[in-house]
Design a protein around this motif. Sequence first.
Motif, PDB file in Angstrom:
ATOM      1  N   UNK A 176       0.815  -1.214   0.000  1.00  0.00           N
ATOM      2  CA  UNK A 176       0.000   0.000   0.000  1.00  0.00           C
ATOM      3  C   UNK A 176       0.849   1.264   0.000  1.00  0.00           C
ATOM      4  N   UNK A 177       2.114   1.145   0.411  1.00  0.00           N
ATOM      5  CA  UNK A 177       2.960   2.342   0.492  1.00  0.00           C
ATOM      6  C   UNK A 177       3.720   2.606  -0.813  1.00  0.00           C
ATOM      7  N   UNK A 178       3.528   1.758  -1.801  1.00  0.00           N
ATOM      8  CA  UNK A 178       4.273   1.916  -3.063  1.00  0.00           C
ATOM      9  C   UNK A 178       3.883   3.223  -3.758  1.00  0.00           C
ATOM     10  N   UNK A 179       4.868   3.946  -4.245  1.00  0.00           N
ATOM     11  CA  UNK A 179       4.658   5.152  -5.061  1.00  0.00           C
ATOM     12  C   UNK A 179       5.763   5.198  -6.114  1.00  0.00           C
ATOM     13  N   UNK A 180       5.621   6.096  -7.047  1.00  0.00           N
ATOM     14  CA  UNK A 180       6.731   6.351  -7.961  1.00  0.00           C
ATOM     15  C   UNK A 180       7.433   7.605  -7.463  1.00  0.00           C
ATOM     16  N   UNK A 181       8.747   7.554  -7.419  1.00  0.00           N
ATOM     17  CA  UNK A 181       9.496   8.680  -6.826  1.00  0.00           C
ATOM     18  C   UNK A 181      10.945   8.635  -7.290  1.00  0.00           C
ATOM     19  N   UNK A 182      11.650   9.747  -7.115  1.00  0.00           N
ATOM     20  CA  UNK A 182      13.096   9.735  -7.391  1.00  0.00           C
ATOM     21  C   UNK A 182      13.819   8.853  -6.386  1.00  0.00           C
ATOM     22  N   UNK A 183      15.070   8.570  -6.661  1.00  0.00           N
ATOM     23  CA  UNK A 183      15.892   7.726  -5.781  1.00  0.00           C
ATOM     24  C   UNK A 183      15.844   8.259  -4.350  1.00  0.00           C
ATOM     25  N   UNK A 184      15.570   7.361  -3.398  1.00  0.00           N
ATOM     26  CA  UNK A 184      15.532   7.753  -1.994  1.00  0.00           C
ATOM     27  C   UNK A 184      14.272   8.509  -1.605  1.00  0.00           C
ATOM     28  N   UNK A 185      13.280   8.550  -2.519  1.00  0.00           N
ATOM     29  CA  UNK A 185      12.027   9.282  -2.267  1.00  0.00           C
ATOM     30  C   UNK A 185      12.284  10.747  -1.905  1.00  0.00           C
ATOM     31  N   UNK A 186      13.328  11.313  -2.514  1.00  0.00           N
ATOM     32  CA  UNK A 186      13.676  12.721  -2.287  1.00  0.00           C
ATOM     33  C   UNK A 186      12.760  13.615  -3.119  1.00  0.00           C
ATOM     34  N   UNK A 187      12.658  14.910  -2.799  1.00  0.00           N
ATOM     35  CA  UNK A 187      11.908  15.824  -3.683  1.00  0.00           C
ATOM     36  C   UNK A 187      12.472  15.771  -5.104  1.00  0.00           C
ATOM     37  N   UNK A 188      11.607  15.888  -6.071  1.00  0.00           N
ATOM     38  CA  UNK A 188      12.028  15.718  -7.477  1.00  0.00           C
ATOM     39  C   UNK A 188      13.081  16.766  -7.874  1.00  0.00           C
ATOM     40  N   UNK A 189      13.018  17.952  -7.258  1.00  0.00           N
ATOM     41  CA  UNK A 189      13.979  18.999  -7.622  1.00  0.00           C
ATOM     42  C   UNK A 189      15.398  18.626  -7.208  1.00  0.00           C
ATOM     43  N   UNK A 190      15.525  17.674  -6.270  1.00  0.00           N
ATOM     44  CA  UNK A 190      16.862  17.272  -5.828  1.00  0.00           C
ATOM     45  C   UNK A 190      17.344  16.024  -6.552  1.00  0.00           C
ATOM     46  N   UNK A 191      16.591  15.577  -7.544  1.00  0.00           N
ATOM     47  CA  UNK A 191      16.974  14.366  -8.287  1.00  0.00           C
ATOM     48  C   UNK A 191      17.626  14.767  -9.609  1.00  0.00           C
ATOM     49  N   UNK A 192      17.901  13.763 -10.460  1.00  0.00           N
ATOM     50  CA  UNK A 192      18.475  14.081 -11.770  1.00  0.00           C
ATOM     51  C   UNK A 192      17.398  14.373 -12.821  1.00  0.00           C
ATOM     52  N   UNK A 193      16.167  14.598 -12.368  1.00  0.00           N
ATOM     53  CA  UNK A 193      15.065  14.956 -13.286  1.00  0.00           C
ATOM     54  C   UNK A 193      15.433  16.219 -14.066  1.00  0.00           C
ATOM     55  N   UNK A 194      15.188  16.201 -15.376  1.00  0.00           N
ATOM     56  CA  UNK A 194      15.517  17.347 -16.223  1.00  0.00           C
ATOM     57  C   UNK A 194      14.319  18.251 -16.479  1.00  0.00           C
ATOM     58  N   UNK A 195      13.205  17.937 -15.806  1.00  0.00           N
ATOM     59  CA  UNK A 195      11.991  18.758 -15.900  1.00  0.00           C
ATOM     60  C   UNK A 195      11.476  18.893 -17.333  1.00  0.00           C
ATOM     61  N   UNK A 196      11.625  17.813 -18.110  1.00  0.00           N
ATOM     62  CA  UNK A 196      11.123  17.880 -19.487  1.00  0.00           C
ATOM     63  C   UNK A 196       9.601  17.845 -19.530  1.00  0.00           C
ATOM     64  N   UNK A 197       8.980  17.311 -18.473  1.00  0.00           N
ATOM     65  CA  UNK A 197       7.512  17.256 -18.426  1.00  0.00           C
ATOM     66  C   UNK A 197       6.904  16.148 -19.267  1.00  0.00           C
ATOM     67  N   UNK A 198       7.745  15.279 -19.864  1.00  0.00           N
ATOM     68  CA  UNK A 198       7.201  14.197 -20.700  1.00  0.00           C
ATOM     69  C   UNK A 198       6.331  13.253 -19.870  1.00  0.00           C
ATOM     70  N   UNK A 199       6.745  13.011 -18.628  1.00  0.00           N
ATOM     71  CA  UNK A 199       5.933  12.130 -17.762  1.00  0.00           C
ATOM     72  C   UNK A 199       4.636  12.824 -17.374  1.00  0.00           C
ATOM     73  N   UNK A 200       4.700  14.138 -17.199  1.00  0.00           N
ATOM     74  CA  UNK A 200       3.524  14.887 -16.743  1.00  0.00           C
ATOM     75  C   UNK A 200       2.417  14.824 -17.797  1.00  0.00           C
ATOM     76  N   UNK A 201       2.800  15.001 -19.059  1.00  0.00           N
ATOM     77  CA  UNK A 201       1.763  15.006 -20.095  1.00  0.00           C
ATOM     78  C   UNK A 201       1.185  13.608 -20.335  1.00  0.00           C
ATOM     79  N   UNK A 202       1.913  12.562 -19.968  1.00  0.00           N
ATOM     80  CA  UNK A 202       1.398  11.201 -20.166  1.00  0.00           C
ATOM     81  C   UNK A 202       0.680  10.648 -18.942  1.00  0.00           C
ATOM     82  N   UNK A 203       0.905  11.223 -17.769  1.00  0.00           N
ATOM     83  CA  UNK A 203       0.267  10.708 -16.541  1.00  0.00           C
ATOM     84  C   UNK A 203      -1.252  10.754 -16.717  1.00  0.00           C
TER      85      UNK A 203
END
Length: 345
Positions: A176-203
């Motif tokens: 029940x606690x499963x989620x999708x998240x950056x490594x270590x469940x850190x805030x996305x701004x502290x991950x290697x996310x490039x903020x392309x938004x490709x995941x956002x438009x497909x979610x």
Amino acid sequence: MAKVTLTIDGIGVMAEPETTVLQAALAADVYIPHLCYHPDLRPAGVCRVCMVEVEGRGLVPSCLTPVAEGMTVSTESPQVDKVRRVAVELLLANHPEDCLTCGKNNRCELQRIAAYIGIDRKQLGRFRRSKEPIPIDTSNPFFNRDMNRCILCGICVRTCEELQGTCAINYVNRGYKAVTAPFGNEPIAESNCEACGECVVRCPTGALSCKGFQEPTREVRTVCPYCGVGCGIRLGVRGGKIVSSQGDPQSLANHGRLCVKGRFGHDFVNHPRRLTKPLVRKQGELVETDWDEALGLVAEKFTQHKGKQFAAIASAKCTSEENYVAQKFTRAVMGTNSIDHCARL
Ligand code: SF4
Ligand code: SF4
Ligand code: SF4
Ligand code: FES
């Protein structure tokens, strides 16, 4: 290779041999609800909303089942309705009910499918489990992550890995606690996310949504002004202002995909401090002028500084032809090879 002939809901359908039942049905305008399938990605088969009945085989997930010659498929039957309904009810049971304030209201696939199946969310008490609310991750300047609305379809994970090649997010935790998240469940701004938004438009839900999204009143097809790739974009306009930017799927340069600049970098157009008139320096002060005076001044200066006194920097925002003319002018007219360009911005 010869096409495969099958029957879907009594309709004869011709399909390419490698396609799945879901792809064949959608191509033939037969709708099968689906949540974890996306045409740009490899199928994962995790939501079980796309179940259909195949004669002689029973219930199968249509997104994972290849078409076969002579196959007979039913997308509607008492069994199909039952499993599809339970699959969606389980997703909705602990899902927030505040669709009206959700960033994806009216653009949410889960909401649409629930309405299509005819699910009454008030009747879902039997499936409810107690769940701690998860804080919303607002760390990215362009989009929010609200994992209370996540249905674990994995589209974001596959998008980031298969299309973007960044692998910034994955499944974390179990059960029940499963989620999708950056490594270590850190805030996305502290991950290697490039903020392309490709995941956002497909979610398919409001789990990933753009900050301050406004529905545009019309869209304008154009080319991203940032770099020499020349991605096709569809700018959403409302009240004379740009409010959104989507990749143009018909553009051969980007096939509908965008980087962070093309997707989120257009607020400069309406920025109050944007220069919209040329400035020239008069008695030490920059003052507004018209183009005739500004260009005349530049042309006059060109005559005073030739050879080694001159250098030019061209721009990736220009076309190849414009950059060709710039280098020709620099070499042939100004007599120097000191010409460079910014490959990207
Ligand atoms: S994600 Fe969809 S179903 Fe969930 S609250 Fe938002 S609009 Fe409603
Ligand atoms: S964040 Fe969106 S795309 Fe990712 S798993 Fe959750 S619902 Fe699917
Ligand atoms: S915004 Fe782009 S880089 Fe960041 S997680 Fe989503 S797909 Fe990956
Ligand atoms: S769309 Fe087929 S299992 Fe999710």
